[in-house]
Enzyme design. Structure first.
Site, mmCIF file in Angstrom:
data_model
loop_
_atom_site.group_PDB
_atom_site.id
_atom_site.type_symbol
_atom_site.label_atom_id
_atom_site.label_comp_id
_atom_site.label_asym_id
_atom_site.label_seq_id
_atom_site.Cartn_x
_atom_site.Cartn_y
_atom_site.Cartn_z
ATOM 1 N N LYS A 170 -1.550 -40.570 -4.330
ATOM 2 C CA LYS A 170 -0.886 -41.356 -3.287
ATOM 3 C C LYS A 170 -0.631 -40.467 -2.082
ATOM 4 C CE LYS A 170 3.058 -42.318 -1.853
ATOM 5 N NZ LYS A 170 2.725 -42.363 -0.407
ATOM 6 N N GLU A 245 6.637 -29.054 -5.470
ATOM 7 C CA GLU A 245 6.495 -28.083 -4.383
ATOM 8 C C GLU A 245 7.317 -28.650 -3.241
ATOM 9 O OE1 GLU A 245 6.085 -26.351 -1.499
ATOM 10 O OE2 GLU A 245 4.017 -27.016 -1.217
ATOM 11 N N CYS A 279 5.779 -25.802 4.721
ATOM 12 C CA CYS A 279 6.841 -25.415 3.784
ATOM 13 C C CYS A 279 7.026 -23.910 3.750
ATOM 14 C CB CYS A 279 6.542 -25.968 2.399
ATOM 15 S SG CYS A 279 4.868 -25.637 1.863
ATOM 16 N N GLU A 372 15.936 -26.784 6.305
ATOM 17 C CA GLU A 372 14.536 -26.820 6.703
ATOM 18 C C GLU A 372 14.403 -27.770 7.897
ATOM 19 O OE1 GLU A 372 11.500 -28.793 4.076
ATOM 20 O OE2 GLU A 372 10.437 -26.912 4.393
HETATM 21 P P1 NAI Z 1 9.030 -37.262 1.504
HETATM 22 O O1 NAI Z 1 9.444 -36.373 0.403
HETATM 23 O O2 NAI Z 1 9.738 -38.565 1.669
HETATM 24 O O3 NAI Z 1 7.440 -37.597 1.389
HETATM 25 C C1 NAI Z 1 6.488 -36.860 0.640
HETATM 26 C C2 NAI Z 1 5.640 -37.810 -0.200
HETATM 27 O O4 NAI Z 1 6.487 -38.446 -1.167
HETATM 28 C C3 NAI Z 1 5.005 -38.964 0.585
HETATM 29 O O5 NAI Z 1 3.727 -39.263 0.031
HETATM 30 C C4 NAI Z 1 5.951 -40.124 0.324
HETATM 31 O O6 NAI Z 1 5.333 -41.375 0.455
HETATM 32 C C5 NAI Z 1 6.344 -39.850 -1.108
HETATM 33 N N1 NAI Z 1 7.615 -40.462 -1.531
HETATM 34 C C6 NAI Z 1 8.712 -40.710 -0.778
HETATM 35 N N2 NAI Z 1 9.662 -41.306 -1.530
HETATM 36 C C7 NAI Z 1 9.170 -41.421 -2.788
HETATM 37 C C8 NAI Z 1 9.665 -41.950 -4.018
HETATM 38 N N3 NAI Z 1 10.881 -42.472 -4.106
HETATM 39 N N4 NAI Z 1 8.889 -41.898 -5.122
HETATM 40 C C9 NAI Z 1 7.652 -41.353 -5.058
HETATM 41 N N5 NAI Z 1 7.108 -40.854 -3.922
HETATM 42 C C10 NAI Z 1 7.858 -40.887 -2.800
HETATM 43 O O7 NAI Z 1 9.114 -36.416 2.848
HETATM 44 P P2 NAI Z 1 9.300 -36.979 4.343
HETATM 45 O O8 NAI Z 1 10.399 -37.989 4.365
HETATM 46 O O9 NAI Z 1 7.979 -37.395 4.830
HETATM 47 O O10 NAI Z 1 9.750 -35.653 5.111
HETATM 48 C C11 NAI Z 1 11.120 -35.262 5.172
HETATM 49 C C12 NAI Z 1 11.259 -33.780 5.085
HETATM 50 O O11 NAI Z 1 10.799 -33.312 3.814
HETATM 51 C C13 NAI Z 1 10.468 -32.974 6.091
HETATM 52 O O12 NAI Z 1 11.092 -32.901 7.335
HETATM 53 C C14 NAI Z 1 10.409 -31.643 5.400
HETATM 54 O O13 NAI Z 1 11.617 -30.953 5.588
HETATM 55 C C15 NAI Z 1 10.275 -32.006 3.939
HETATM 56 N N6 NAI Z 1 8.852 -31.992 3.510
HETATM 57 C C16 NAI Z 1 8.382 -30.877 2.872
HETATM 58 C C17 NAI Z 1 7.035 -30.784 2.541
HETATM 59 C C18 NAI Z 1 6.490 -29.585 1.865
HETATM 60 O O14 NAI Z 1 5.379 -29.183 2.148
HETATM 61 N N7 NAI Z 1 7.174 -29.007 0.909
HETATM 62 C C19 NAI Z 1 6.089 -31.849 2.871
HETATM 63 C C20 NAI Z 1 6.692 -33.008 3.487
HETATM 64 C C21 NAI Z 1 8.023 -33.039 3.797
#
Ligand code: NAI
Ligand code: MG
Length: 471
Positions: A170, A245, A279, A372
């Protein structure tokens, strides 16, 4: 504990759109409309994956390896196409996007080599022969983020497939296009139908349904710490395997005995690459007090000359942020009147642009110094001595990566061992290579990806004892 680590969106599926408009973040133009998967679509995909996995696991390891190498070769022939798609949907500079597409090819090649090397052990015991097998888990869910849509999709997918699993991927709401294209290329390469399926959709709907589905044996998640915690809790109910991660707030530690010119010249790339949406971004710059002023003097021109602009231009080093929402998030850390120590330029008008910004921390508890930001913003803090540097470096709930600049080899080793993070680099900012393990300490994650053991994380170890007693 800061608030952003605890927030978690609880929403009903009806609150989410049935399709997502994909925007070019540099222009805000709609470049595609992609249907959002429903929980029913997820269930159907898991059923197809379960079927496909049986056939895949039954293939000779050499045949799985050959098909994955063919997939790598097909990707290699499409580097320009995939890179162009990444420029349009994620705003990545074309040079970065080419590297990212090449990384997918390399991950597939590297994992393919593992399919025939997934050896178990013969363990000496009395009365018989004892052997171990590394068996596939079954169906693996990969939930990918938008910051590196292609590489991170492949980090989970390539070793999972090589170890004999099927994958349902996904992608993030904002960046499904490269993942969808990769699934088409997998079929073109001859991978069986249903083995690698990409289901775009909303995290709290399609993502949540995938994590909850009893047919999914393992979840590989990259994203926010808040969602990662929720996914881990959901996995607990089914005792599912999980790799997380999550975020980071990584230090770049500059000692007075370092090559200060090189440290300052390379610092911008370490927090501005991918517009800071990384990250591993070294977004906390810790500088020994005795060289603080000199470092800041050298850092300013290095930051302001970092080329910001059209991602399609090969001379561009930094593009826009991914979305309006991400820009608001980044802005919330830098009030309009914040006294920035260094501020770069950004294009005006359409696009989610944000200038490179360096803040001087008002104290180690400063929100911008602790959370972050995931944008082109770094905070600089002075430190007195080595013990002070280590204490500051570890004063965070995160522990993903970090850099240490010093000419003293003993200090480089001492500080590398003392910083609680999974990926450290000395006189360099490298953190991610497909051949070396990657992952976080503390709330930056759980488990490791990449490296020589990547396939093992997608297997169960089975022990079999065969009696040698006469029948
Ligand atoms: P997010 O954690 O909501 O999104 C990441 C993935 O998880 C996306 O594919 C999203 O559709 C999915 N997701 C969201 N809610 C979910 C749920 N309840 N169950 C299963 N999958 C779910 O991150 P978001 O809101 O896009 O970004 C917010 C912050 O998170 C960023 O500003 C950053 O600080 C951090 N982040 C860190 C990343 C990393 O590389 N470690 C990557 C993306 C975001
Ligand atoms: Mg979210």
């Amino acid at each position: 504990m800061n608030e952003s680590l605890n927030e978690y969106p609880h929403r009903h599926p009806d609150d989410h759109p049935h399709e997502h408009q994909i925007l070019n973040p540099a222009t805000e133009e709609v470049i595609a409309t992609v249907p959002a998967a429903t929980p029913g679509d997820v269930a159907a995909a898991v059923a197809r994956a379960t079927e496909a996995q049986r056939g895949w696991a039954a293939l000779a390891p050499a045949d799985r390896a050959r098909l994955l190498r063919r997939f790598a070769a097909v990707v290699d022939g499409r580097i320009e196409e995939l890179a162009a798609l990444e420029v349009r949907e994620a705003g990545h500079p074309i040079g970065n996007a080419r590297w990212e597409a090449g990384n997918v090819r390399d991950l597939l090649d590297y994992a393919a080599g593992g399919a025939e090397r997934l050896s178990g052990a013969q363990i000496p015991v009395a009365g018989g022969l004892n052997v171990t097998f590394h068996e596939p888990l079954g169906v693996v869910a990969v939930i990918a983020p938008w910051n590196f849509p292609m590489p991170i999709a492949a980090w989970g997918t390539a070793p999972a497939l090589a170890a004999g699993n099927a994958v349902v991927l996904k992608p993030a709401e904002t960046t499904p296009l490269t993942a969808l294209r990769l699934a088409e290329l997998a079929l073109e390469a001859g991978l069986p139908e249903g083995l690698l399926q990409v289901l775009p959709g909303a995290g709290p709907v399609a993502g949540a349904a995938l994590v909850e589905h009893p047919g999914v044996a393992k979840v590989v998640f990259t994203g926010s710490t808040a969602v990662g915690k929720q996914i881990m809790a959901t996995c607990a109910a089914g005792v599912k395997r999980v790799t997380l991660e999550l975020g980071g707030k990584s230090p770049n530690i500059v000692f007075a005995d370092a090559d200060i010119e090189r440290a300052a010249a390379s610092a911008p790339g370490s927090f501005l690459d991918n517009t800071g949406q990384d990250c591993c971004a070294r977004s906390r710059i810790l500088v020994q007090a005795s060289v603080y002023d000199r470092f800041m003097e050298l850092l300013a021109p290095a930051v302001t000359s970092f080329a910001v602009g059209d991602p399609a231009d090969p001379a561009t080093a930094m593009g826009p942020l991914i979305s309006a929402a991400q820009r608001e998030r980044v802005r919330s850390y830098v009030p309009e009147d914040a006294p920035a120590a260094i501020r770069g330029d950004a294009p005006q008008g359409k696009g989610f642009w944000y200038p490179a910004t360096v803040l001087e921390a008002t104290g180690p508890g400063d929100r911008a110094a602790v959370e972050e930001i995931f944008g082109p913003v770094a905070v600089v803090l002075p430190f007195e001595d080595e013990a002070d540097a280590v204490r500051l470096a570890n004063a965070t709930d995160y522990g993903l990566s970090g850099s240490i600049w010093t000419r003293d080899v003993g200090r480089a080793v001492r500080v590398s061992r003392a910083v609680a993070a999974g990926n450290l680099s000395v006189n360099s900012h490298s953190s991610v290579r497909y051949a070396t393990p990657f992952g976080g300490y503390k709330q930056s994650g759980l488990g490791r990806e990449l490296g020589p053991d990547a396939l093992a994380a997608f297997t169960e170890t089975k022990n079999v004892f065969i009696s040698t007693e006469e029948q």
